[in-house]
Design a protein around this motif. Structure first.
Motif, PDB file in Angstrom:
ATOM      1  N   LEU A  37       0.864  -1.178   0.000  1.00 43.81           N
ATOM      2  CA  LEU A  37       0.000   0.000   0.000  1.00 43.81           C
ATOM      3  C   LEU A  37       0.898   1.224   0.000  1.00 43.81           C
ATOM      4  N   GLY A  38       0.855   1.996  -1.086  1.00 45.32           N
ATOM      5  CA  GLY A  38       1.855   3.029  -1.266  1.00 45.32           C
ATOM      6  C   GLY A  38       1.340   4.449  -1.197  1.00 45.32           C
ATOM      7  N   GLY A  39       2.147   5.303  -0.567  1.00 41.55           N
ATOM      8  CA  GLY A  39       1.889   6.727  -0.611  1.00 41.55           C
ATOM      9  C   GLY A  39       2.477   7.375  -1.847  1.00 41.55           C
ATOM     10  N   SER A  40       3.355   6.641  -2.548  1.00 43.13           N
ATOM     11  CA  SER A  40       3.879   7.056  -3.842  1.00 43.13           C
ATOM     12  C   SER A  40       3.904   5.821  -4.731  1.00 43.13           C
ATOM     13  N   THR A  41       4.331   5.964  -5.974  1.00 45.30           N
ATOM     14  CA  THR A  41       4.341   4.836  -6.902  1.00 45.30           C
ATOM     15  C   THR A  41       5.322   3.771  -6.426  1.00 45.30           C
ATOM     16  N   THR A  42       4.865   2.528  -6.393  1.00 46.58           N
ATOM     17  CA  THR A  42       5.667   1.454  -5.790  1.00 46.58           C
ATOM     18  C   THR A  42       6.134   0.409  -6.803  1.00 46.58           C
ATOM     19  N   SER A  43       5.906   0.626  -8.089  1.00 49.17           N
ATOM     20  CA  SER A  43       6.208  -0.411  -9.084  1.00 49.17           C
ATOM     21  C   SER A  43       7.676  -0.811  -9.084  1.00 49.17           C
ATOM     22  N   GLU A  44       8.571   0.154  -8.931  1.00 51.67           N
ATOM     23  CA  GLU A  44       9.993  -0.174  -8.964  1.00 51.67           C
ATOM     24  C   GLU A  44      10.398  -0.985  -7.733  1.00 51.67           C
ATOM     25  N   ILE A  45       9.855  -0.651  -6.580  1.00 48.77           N
ATOM     26  CA  ILE A  45      10.143  -1.432  -5.371  1.00 48.77           C
ATOM     27  C   ILE A  45       9.672  -2.864  -5.557  1.00 48.77           C
ATOM     28  N   VAL A  46       8.481  -3.038  -6.135  1.00 48.71           N
ATOM     29  CA  VAL A  46       7.946  -4.379  -6.362  1.00 48.71           C
ATOM     30  C   VAL A  46       8.862  -5.170  -7.288  1.00 48.71           C
TER      31      VAL A  46
END
Length: 601
Positions: A37-46
């Motif tokens: 659940l992200g407060g910013s874009t999390t695609s790269e972390i994933v």
């Protein structure tokens, strides 16, 4: 294949798809479902976390919230999250997501209200997740802001954002300490060590709402990977150390104990002293230290007699100094400590020795220390090999426990029969239903115990907490003490009711108390509580793995009889049953401590 722990972000991103294909082809990957659940874009972390988890032996499946909807998805509209059924929820927020920051005119008296208002929002998130899901929650704290509007006063003034975030991080730590189902990811510390100047990427943020640099996202992903490994019992337990030019400067066989570099007199000596202090700190929090050196043993041991040494021989759980190959010595150390080789980290300044151990024992972690002793501790820290998720009394006393086992082994030789030896230990056990004070240790045992583990099922703290509150389960822990010391919480049994039967989901024991009769004491206690609950039969199951062959005959050794297999059991499993009518107690050597039955569990 790239080693993701040591390669650059550019290499990882450039080869991500091919790495994913190769890593996904590995056998025996453990499934794990992670909601982010992200407060910013999390695609790269994933994307980065997926590769790291695959390399660590997991097959992750992800659910991502839409940008900035961490609160809505957790509190207001949680159905998609409920349907996903995550094992772990990670709440990824930053200082930009703070909503209750104080104005510059804030007073000291008003500041706690702003902190409480921000904490209350996250308390709603955690409460909602705990109510709707039986999973582990990971919540990060906050990095320092990119700009200090008040300069140095930003950390002192009650209206400074830096001061507010510091206070908020303390409030997070205090709140999460009382919530066993929530873990804190220390983003504040990660960003500080990495460098806030390299943390934010405003160009990517304004264009794509990717707040952090790719390098910072990799640091976050590595931190998350270490937490997931710790949750599932994959943290390392033993640091195996070389001696010459690793724990001290110089070659003791050539230079002599008086000439090795250690102590405060020279910069090099002081650097080796600092590394020894770091190793001792690891040992004091539960990491076992071992020595593996090519040397004559008496010469190698003499180095620990140097007046400036920090590490002493009593700090070393296993000492091997000879001219055998080091990978062979590591196998011997593992056998003597009764631990799997996958628990080991090997640290040696010699690249040839590192290469040989990596080739012969690829499951052993081998950090690259570099050429400068000042970077040794950082090399170990970078790998996050020993990540804890809790710090129990057993962790703090682990080295002493293994030292006591050495005493027990030598004591055994003094008695003519093994029965006499067991009686001489004057053992006593506390065997009781799960209690809240022990839930973290119970979950830790389920994830770390592989050899004496009949089903090798793994549980998170949140799952153990739910089970402890469910009357449909019987769960018991066992603590064992003898005249040489307290072994701590060493055994767990867990079964679920089905009519007038109990089906055993879990039966495990720490290998450091093997052949001490604890399994018989646990069975007696289980039968006592089962009979009191109207249970007539216990059904036990053995699920074979590469590591738990030692317990293949465990149930028949306790008088269980074979019974037909259920179709849903894994291939190779065996099923056993015990009729409780006329049960005769098996425990002969352990005194059972009487406990207050109405204590909170």
């Amino acid at each position: 294949m790239l080693n993701l722990d040591s390669c650059s972000i550019d290499d990882i991103l450039m080869q991500r798809k091919s790495l994913r294909r190769a890593l996904s082809a590995a056998e025996g990957l453990q499934d794990v479902r992670i909601a982010i659940l992200g407060g910013s874009t999390t695609s790269e972390i994933v994307n980065l976390l997926e590769l790291l988890l695959l390399q660590s032996g997991f097959r992750p499946v992800f659910h991502e919230s839409e940008y900035g909807r961490y609160f809505e998805d957790a509190v207001l509209d949680p159905q998609s999250l409920i349907d996903f059924r995550p094992d772990i929820v990670y709440i990824h927020t930053s200082c930009l997501n703070v909503q209750a920051a104080p104005p510059l005119t804030c007073t000291e008296a008003e500041l706690p209200n702003h902190v409480e208002a921000e904490l209350a929002r996250y308390r709603q998130v955690w409460n909602a997740l705990e109510a709707n899901l039986s999973c582990q929650i990971i919540q990060n704290n906050f990095e320092m802001p990119p700009y200090a509007v008040l300069g140095n006063m930003d950390a002192a003034s009650p209206g400074g954002l830096s001061r507010f975030l510091l206070q908020l991080n303390i409030a997070f730590a205090q709140e999460i300490a009382s919530r066993p189902r929530v873990l804190l990811q220390d983003v504040h510390g990660i960003a500080a060590r990495f460098g806030v100047g390299r943390w934010f990427d405003w160009n990517r943020y304004f264009n794509y709402k990717l707040l952090l640099t790719a390098e910072a996202n990799l640091e976050l992903a590595r931190s998350l990977n270490s937490l997931v490994k710790a949750l599932y019992g994959k943290s390392r337990k033993v640091l195996v150390l070389d001696l010459d030019n690793t724990l001290w400067g110089g070659v003791i066989g050539d230079d002599g104990v008086d000439q090795i570099q250690i102590g405060r007199e020279t910069p090099v000596g002081e650097a080796y002293t600092a590394f020894q202090q770091y190793c001792l700190a690891l040992r004091n929090r539960g990491v076992l230290l071992a020595v593996c050196s090519k040397n004559n043993e008496d010469i190698a041991r003499s180095g620990f007699g140097h007046p400036s040494t920090i590490l002493k021989l009593e700090h070393i759980s296993c000492f091997k100094a000879n001219w055998d190959h080091k990978h062979e010595n590591i196998r011997t150390i593992a056998k003597e400590l009764n631990l799997g080789i996958d628990s080991f980290v090997f640290f040696d300044d010699n690249p040839a020795e590192r290469a040989l151990v990596s080739a012969q024992l690829p499951i052993v972690a081998v950090p690259e220390p570099g050429d400068d002793v000042t970077g040794y501790a950082a090399a170990i820290e970078h790998g996050r090999y020993f990540e804890p998720i809790s710090l129990s009394d057993e962790d703090l006393g682990r080295a002493a426990l293994y030292a006591s086992n050495v005493q027990r082994a030598s004591l055994e030789a003094e008695f003519s029969t093994y029965e006499d030896y067991l009686d001489s230990l004057e053992m006593s056990a506390e065997i009781e239903p799960f209690r809240s004070v022990y839930l973290e240790r119970i979950a830790q045992l389920t994830n770390k115990t592989n050899q004496f583990n009949l089903t090798t099922r793994r549980y998170t703290v949140s799952e153990i907490q739910s089970i402890s509150e469910d009357p449909g389960y019987i769960g018991l822990y066992g603590r064992l003490t003898d005249r040489l010391g307290d072994n701590g919480l060493v055994s767990v049994v867990l079964g679920h009711r089905d009519g007038n039967s109990i089906h055993m989901d879990l039966w495990l024991m720490s290998c450091r108390v093997l052949k001490r009769g604890m399994e018989a004491a646990m069975l007696d206690a289980l039968v006592e509580r089962a009979v009191a609950s109207g249970i007539l039969t216990i059904h036990g199951y053995y699920f074979p793995t590469r590591k738990n062959v030692m317990v293949a005959d465990f149930y028949p050794s306790l008088g269980f009889l074979p019974c037909p297999l259920q179709p849903e059991l894994p291939e190779g499993a065996t099923a056993w049953t015990l009729d409780l009518s006329g049960y005769v107690k098996r425990n002969k050597h352990i005194k059972i401590e009487e406990q207050i039955r109405d204590q909170p569990y």
